[in-house]
Design an enzyme around this catalytic site. Structure first.
Site, short mmCIF file in Angstrom:
data_model
loop_
_atom_site.label_atom_id
_atom_site.label_comp_id
_atom_site.label_asym_id
_atom_site.label_seq_id
_atom_site.Cartn_x
_atom_site.Cartn_y
_atom_site.Cartn_z
N PRO A 194 12.97 -12.70 1.04
CA PRO A 194 11.77 -12.98 1.85
C PRO A 194 10.95 -11.71 2.07
CG PRO A 194 13.72 -14.00 2.82
CD PRO A 194 14.20 -13.08 1.74
N ARG A 195 9.64 -11.84 2.05
CA ARG A 195 8.76 -10.68 2.26
C ARG A 195 9.04 -10.02 3.60
NH1 ARG A 195 5.76 -7.07 -0.69
NH2 ARG A 195 3.98 -6.32 0.48
N GLU B 121 0.82 -1.20 0.00
CA GLU B 121 0.00 0.00 0.00
C GLU B 121 0.86 1.27 0.00
OE1 GLU B 121 -2.30 -3.36 1.73
OE2 GLU B 121 -0.30 -2.54 2.04
N GLU C 64 15.24 -2.60 -1.26
CA GLU C 64 16.15 -2.85 -2.37
C GLU C 64 15.54 -3.73 -3.46
OE1 GLU C 64 20.55 -2.79 -1.27
OE2 GLU C 64 19.70 -3.96 0.38
#
Length: 431
Positions: free
Chosen positions: A275-276, A65, A321
């Site tokens: 990884p999120r 978001e 990044e």
């Protein structure tokens, strides 16, 4: 009566919510500040900043978001330089992304939806306008904003296939909450129709499109790609497969796929794993050791390190990044889609002119995924085996990969304009 029941349930849930956010915050070293702000308490420096100018409050719950709101924030900064832009988040990762945006004046954590907490926060921020990104509709927050006569606008709004039946079941509760919004700027016609079904007044709803299409199409030169590869200790001639926003369960599939793909393509290959949630670093490290795969942490890289070699993994344990790493990729897989999460932003790959793969669980990006497939910019895979097959085909065909990347950029350019349509509603509310 409805609000009394809601507040009672909130009070009960607080017994679990506060310890949960405290534990999450400890992982980032920001627990006390996060909890304090979520209770509507701000530091003297924050209060001084809030009183310096008139404020517009934008709420973006997490990373997706926040990134979606950036084109809108940039446009607001250009058109309303005298207004102060305050952005709130719920997650630490979303907060970290917001802190990096120079167009944002102040970053806060969103208050828990207790009446007294949101009332306190609203009186401290004193916004001229509140903008909610996507579907963060909190009953007490909207009620208190309405009582203070602060306009509320929902932007980039969406109602997913999964959440729509639940919302429809409770639409008699939602209707008075939705009636407090000045405008609903929805991502698609389906989203517009769904929010009206739930009780939003027809005259306040518009299909403005998806803000994610409105990011600047910056050209990345071969020289910049080469410099970035050097920065990340990646060899220049080796194929780079970047797996972004991965979740628990996906890394196992990807490591298995990595070995199979490496043995079937004509070039050397390196996997970059993002990884999120960076706090899962240790969990992923254990998995890498279990697979016997050598890896390096992004946070441990320094100038002069030896280049990664084929078969190694670059495990990214930092924030902010993703786009830079996507820009050096030959092929991108977007996570949250091989497991039942719903996927993440597929357009970031297209923004970098890269081909994108994603799994079957893509309900959060149903319309975007369909457009990517139709335009030839993306491929949906049904399972890990199909991921291997498609990856081998694409990595063995650089010309096709290049064409897919260009198709993705064209798709973004063709669907731009959401920011301008959304700004019409914001400008009207600020008159």
């Amino acid at each position: 009566m409805v609000y009394l029941l809601y507040n009672f349930l909130l009070l009960i849930s607080a017994l679990f919510l506060v310890p949960y956010y405290l534990l999450r915050g400890l992982r980032y070293g920001k627990s006390r500040r996060g909890i304090r702000e979520r209770l509507g308490c701000y530091s003297p420096q924050q209060l001084s900043a809030l009183r310096a100018k008139k404020n517009v409050w934008i709420h973006a719950v997490s990373v997706g978001e926040t990134r979606a709101a950036m084109p809108l924030i940039k446009q607001m900064r250009l058109r309303y330089p005298d207004l102060q832009i305050v952005v709130s988040n719920v997650t630490e990762t979303g907060h970290a992304i917001a802190l990096e945006d120079k167009d944002i004046d102040l970053c806060l954590f969103f208050p828990f939806d207790f009446s007294w907490a949101v009332r306190k926060a609203l009186h401290m921020v004193r916004p001229e306008l509140i903008i909610i990104v996507e579907t963060e509709i909190w009953p007490n927050f909207t009620r208190e904003a309405h009582l203070m006569k602060v306009p509320l606008i929902l932007v980039n709004g969406r109602i997913s296939d999964r959440s729509f039946p639940r919302y429809r079941f409770a639409r008699f509760l939602l209707r008075p909450i939705l009636d407090r919004f000045t405008a609903f700027c929805m991502q698609s016609q389906t989203d517009a129709e769904r929010i009206m079904t739930l009780g939003a007044p027809d005259g306040r709803v518009e299909n403005t499109g998806n803000l994610k299409f409105d990011h600047d199409l910056t050209e990345i030169t071969p020289e910049q790609v080469q410099q970035r590869k050097k920065h990340y200790i990646l060899p220049d001639k080796t194929a780079i497969f970047v797996a972004g926003s991965t979740h628990e369960g996906e890394e196992k599939f990807l490591l298995e796929a990595y070995k199979k793909i490496s043995s079937q393509i004509e070039r050397d290959l390196i996997l970059v794993l993002i990884p999120r949630h960076p706090e899962r670093k240790r969990e992923v490290q254990l998995l890498l050791k279990e697979f016997g795969v050598k890896y390096r942490l992004r946070s441990s890289l320094s100038e002069g390190d030896d280049l990664l070699v084929p078969g190694e993994v670059l495990l990214v344990d930092t924030l902010g990044e993703v786009l830079k790493l996507y820009s050096v990729a030959d092929l991108i897989f977007v996570g949250g889609s091989l497991v039942s999460v719903g996927g993440h932003n597929l357009l970031e790959a297209a923004l970098m002119s890269k081909p994108v793969l994603f799994g079957p669980h893509i309900h959060n990006f149903k319309e975007i995924s369909a457009k990517l497939i139709r335009s030839g910019a993306g491929v949906k895979v049904a399972n890990p085996q199909e991921l291997v097959r498609q990856s081998v085909i694409m990595l063995n065909d650089p010309v096709r990969c290049c064409a897919m990347g260009e198709a993705g950029r064209s798709l973004i350019a063709e669907n731009a304009g959401t920011t301008e349509r959304t700004m019409r509603h914001i400008s009207k509310a600020l008159l």
